[in-house]
Motif scaffolding. Structure first.
Motif, PDB file in Angstrom:
ATOM      1  N   GLY A  54      -2.948 -25.725  65.794  1.00 24.08           N
ATOM      2  CA  GLY A  54      -2.726 -24.594  64.894  1.00 24.08           C
ATOM      3  C   GLY A  54      -3.706 -23.966  64.413  1.00 24.08           C
ATOM      4  N   ILE A  55      -3.717 -22.847  63.938  1.00 24.36           N
ATOM      5  CA  ILE A  55      -4.843 -22.020  63.470  1.00 24.36           C
ATOM      6  C   ILE A  55      -4.608 -21.599  62.119  1.00 24.36           C
ATOM      7  CG2 ILE A  55      -6.152 -19.896  63.763  1.00 24.36           C
ATOM      8  CD1 ILE A  55      -5.383 -19.636  66.591  1.00 24.36           C
ATOM      9  N   LEU A  56      -5.626 -21.969  61.112  1.00 30.79           N
ATOM     10  CA  LEU A  56      -5.555 -21.771  59.695  1.00 30.79           C
ATOM     11  C   LEU A  56      -6.546 -20.368  59.298  1.00 30.79           C
ATOM     12  CD1 LEU A  56      -6.816 -25.488  58.858  1.00 30.79           C
ATOM     13  CD2 LEU A  56      -4.266 -24.678  58.620  1.00 30.79           C
ATOM     14  N   VAL A  57      -5.868 -19.700  59.013  1.00 29.24           N
ATOM     15  CA  VAL A  57      -6.516 -18.175  58.529  1.00 29.24           C
ATOM     16  C   VAL A  57      -6.919 -18.411  57.235  1.00 29.24           C
ATOM     17  CG1 VAL A  57      -6.156 -15.944  58.445  1.00 29.24           C
ATOM     18  CG2 VAL A  57      -4.742 -17.318  60.231  1.00 29.24           C
ATOM     19  N   PRO A  68       0.922 -22.549  66.306  1.00 28.24           N
ATOM     20  CA  PRO A  68       1.512 -22.345  65.285  1.00 28.24           C
ATOM     21  C   PRO A  68       0.008 -21.638  64.327  1.00 28.24           C
ATOM     22  CG  PRO A  68       1.961 -24.371  65.599  1.00 28.24           C
ATOM     23  CD  PRO A  68       1.171 -23.970  66.801  1.00 28.24           C
ATOM     24  N   ILE A  69       0.435 -20.620  63.490  1.00 32.22           N
ATOM     25  CA  ILE A  69      -0.812 -19.785  62.669  1.00 32.22           C
ATOM     26  C   ILE A  69      -0.003 -20.289  61.139  1.00 32.22           C
ATOM     27  CG2 ILE A  69      -1.921 -17.882  62.196  1.00 32.22           C
ATOM     28  CD1 ILE A  69      -1.668 -18.667  65.333  1.00 32.22           C
ATOM     29  N   TYR A  70      -1.214 -20.361  60.493  1.00 34.63           N
ATOM     30  CA  TYR A  70      -0.992 -20.886  59.029  1.00 34.63           C
ATOM     31  C   TYR A  70      -1.731 -19.791  58.151  1.00 34.63           C
ATOM     32  CZ  TYR A  70       0.765 -25.330  60.707  1.00 34.63           C
ATOM     33  OH  TYR A  70       1.671 -26.330  61.422  1.00 34.63           O
ATOM     34  N   ALA A  71      -1.081 -19.299  57.284  1.00 31.90           N
ATOM     35  CA  ALA A  71      -1.799 -18.250  56.317  1.00 31.90           C
ATOM     36  C   ALA A  71      -0.837 -18.334  54.951  1.00 31.90           C
ATOM     37  CB  ALA A  71      -2.052 -16.710  56.935  1.00 31.90           C
ATOM     38  N   ASN A  72      -1.420 -17.737  54.091  1.00 34.27           N
ATOM     39  CA  ASN A  72      -0.693 -17.520  52.569  1.00 34.27           C
ATOM     40  C   ASN A  72       0.016 -16.155  53.011  1.00 34.27           C
ATOM     41  OD1 ASN A  72      -2.338 -15.320  51.470  1.00 34.27           O
ATOM     42  ND2 ASN A  72      -3.671 -16.759  51.102  1.00 34.27           N
ATOM     43  N   HIS A  96       3.418 -20.592  56.270  1.00 35.74           N
ATOM     44  CA  HIS A  96       3.090 -20.197  54.982  1.00 35.74           C
ATOM     45  C   HIS A  96       2.158 -21.619  54.603  1.00 35.74           C
ATOM     46  CE1 HIS A  96       5.520 -16.722  55.093  1.00 35.74           C
ATOM     47  NE2 HIS A  96       4.774 -16.255  54.543  1.00 35.74           N
ATOM     48  N   PHE A  97       1.046 -21.331  54.312  1.00 37.19           N
ATOM     49  CA  PHE A  97      -0.056 -22.368  53.605  1.00 37.19           C
ATOM     50  C   PHE A  97      -0.200 -21.588  52.347  1.00 37.19           C
ATOM     51  CE2 PHE A  97      -3.388 -25.606  54.779  1.00 37.19           C
ATOM     52  CZ  PHE A  97      -3.246 -26.243  53.632  1.00 37.19           C
ATOM     53  N   ASN A  98       0.307 -22.146  51.245  1.00 37.61           N
ATOM     54  CA  ASN A  98      -0.099 -21.409  50.158  1.00 37.61           C
ATOM     55  C   ASN A  98      -1.370 -21.998  49.418  1.00 37.61           C
ATOM     56  OD1 ASN A  98       2.638 -20.242  49.828  1.00 37.61           O
ATOM     57  ND2 ASN A  98       3.546 -22.008  49.221  1.00 37.61           N
ATOM     58  N   ASP A 105      -5.371 -34.661  55.814  1.00 34.76           N
ATOM     59  CA  ASP A 105      -4.875 -33.662  54.805  1.00 34.76           C
ATOM     60  C   ASP A 105      -5.965 -32.667  54.834  1.00 34.76           C
ATOM     61  OD1 ASP A 105      -2.989 -35.571  53.870  1.00 34.76           O
ATOM     62  OD2 ASP A 105      -4.442 -36.826  52.675  1.00 34.76           O
ATOM     63  N   ILE A 106      -5.134 -31.419  54.731  1.00 33.80           N
ATOM     64  CA  ILE A 106      -5.751 -30.397  54.309  1.00 33.80           C
ATOM     65  C   ILE A 106      -5.631 -29.474  52.998  1.00 33.80           C
ATOM     66  CG2 ILE A 106      -6.279 -27.879  55.644  1.00 33.80           C
ATOM     67  CD1 ILE A 106      -5.295 -29.157  58.212  1.00 33.80           C
TER      68      ILE A 106
END
Length: 262
Positions: free
Chosen positions: A51-54, A75-79, A100-102, A113-114
């Motif tokens: 995954g890519i965390l934005v 997968p792309i993760y962002a709020n 969605h990564f809130n 754990d992130i």
């Protein structure tokens, strides 16, 4: 847990973090081709990436995201606000790859754990990340105008930091940038200077072996040697001698750092 700063600076930013079971990019602010080349330089590929965390929607953090998402089905993760801001900037990302990564929450992937936390930058809802695996901790924090007590609480006692050391104040003030840009960089929603970075770091390092990667250096308003010297001197003025348990490392806009174990 292992990581490499693939690129860091005003022209593009991306960091690779892996455990034995999972791997992530934090941002992809280079072209997809460059990201693939940087990964190859550390013996990895997009096939490793889960995954890519934005962090936020500025171009130097999202430039390659759309192409990487479509090419590698990653997968792309962002709020939510960042997703809205990225619409139209990264092209079509299939719905099944949009996650969605809130803000101020955590996601778990096996033993990893992130944790996300807010920073102060002129983006819609910027946030950075702390990675925990067992008893090891890696904190990534760049693109913030200042480091609040709340931010310090999130990143305190990390085993490794990727920490912004954007500019030397005198170089910035005397440099070629128009005053409007200087004012933005120096503001509470701009970027942290060498000295302010060191003061913040002096309050979060623990008395254990700690690596600090000085990152997001301005091409025009900083130099690696200057950043390292300024941070070292300020840390020592705060009672922390570098080279004993705190070790400073450079990052680069073109070359990835060695893949190291936290």
């Amino acid at each position: 847990m292992r990581f490499s700063v693939l690129a860091s600076g005003s022209t593009g930013n991306s960091i690779y973090v892996e455990t034995d079971d999972h791997a992530f990019l934090v941002d992809a602010g280079l072209s997809a081709k460059r990201i693939e080349q940087q990964l190859a330089a550390i013996g990895r590929s997009m096939e490793n990436v889960n995954g890519i965390l934005v962090t936020h929607e500025h171009s130097d953090h999202i430039k390659g995201i759309g192409v990487l998402a479509r090419r590698h089905k990653v997968p792309i993760y962002a709020n939510e606000k960042t997703w809205n801001a990225m619409n139209g900037l990264v092209g079509e990302v299939p719905l099944e790859q949009r996650f969605h990564f809130n803000m101020e929450t955590s996601l778990s992937f096996g033993t990893l754990d992130i944790q996300s936390f807010a920073v102060s930058h002129d983006a819609v809802d910027p946030m950075f990340y702390v990675f925990h695996e067992r008893d090891r901790k890696l904190s990534i924090i760049t693109d913030t105008g200042y480091v609040s007590d709340r931010m310090k609480g999130h990143i305190a006692a990390s085993d490794a930091f990727v920490f912004e050391s954007n500019h030397d104040v005198s170089m910035l003030q005397m440099g070629r940038y128009p005053w409007s840009i200087k004012r933005r960089i120096l503001s509470d929603v701009g970027h942290v200077s060498n000295e302010d970075a060191a003061i913040a770091m002096s309050e979060v390092v623990a008395e254990k072996q700690t690596s600090i990667y000085l990152s997001h250096l301005s091409k025009d308003n900083n130099m690696k040697d200057l950043a390292r010297m300024s941070v070292s001197q300020t840390l020592e003025a705060c009672g922390i001698r570098t080279g004993e348990f705190v070790h400073l490392h450079d990052t680069d806009a073109e070359q990835p750092t060695t893949l190291v174990t936290v």
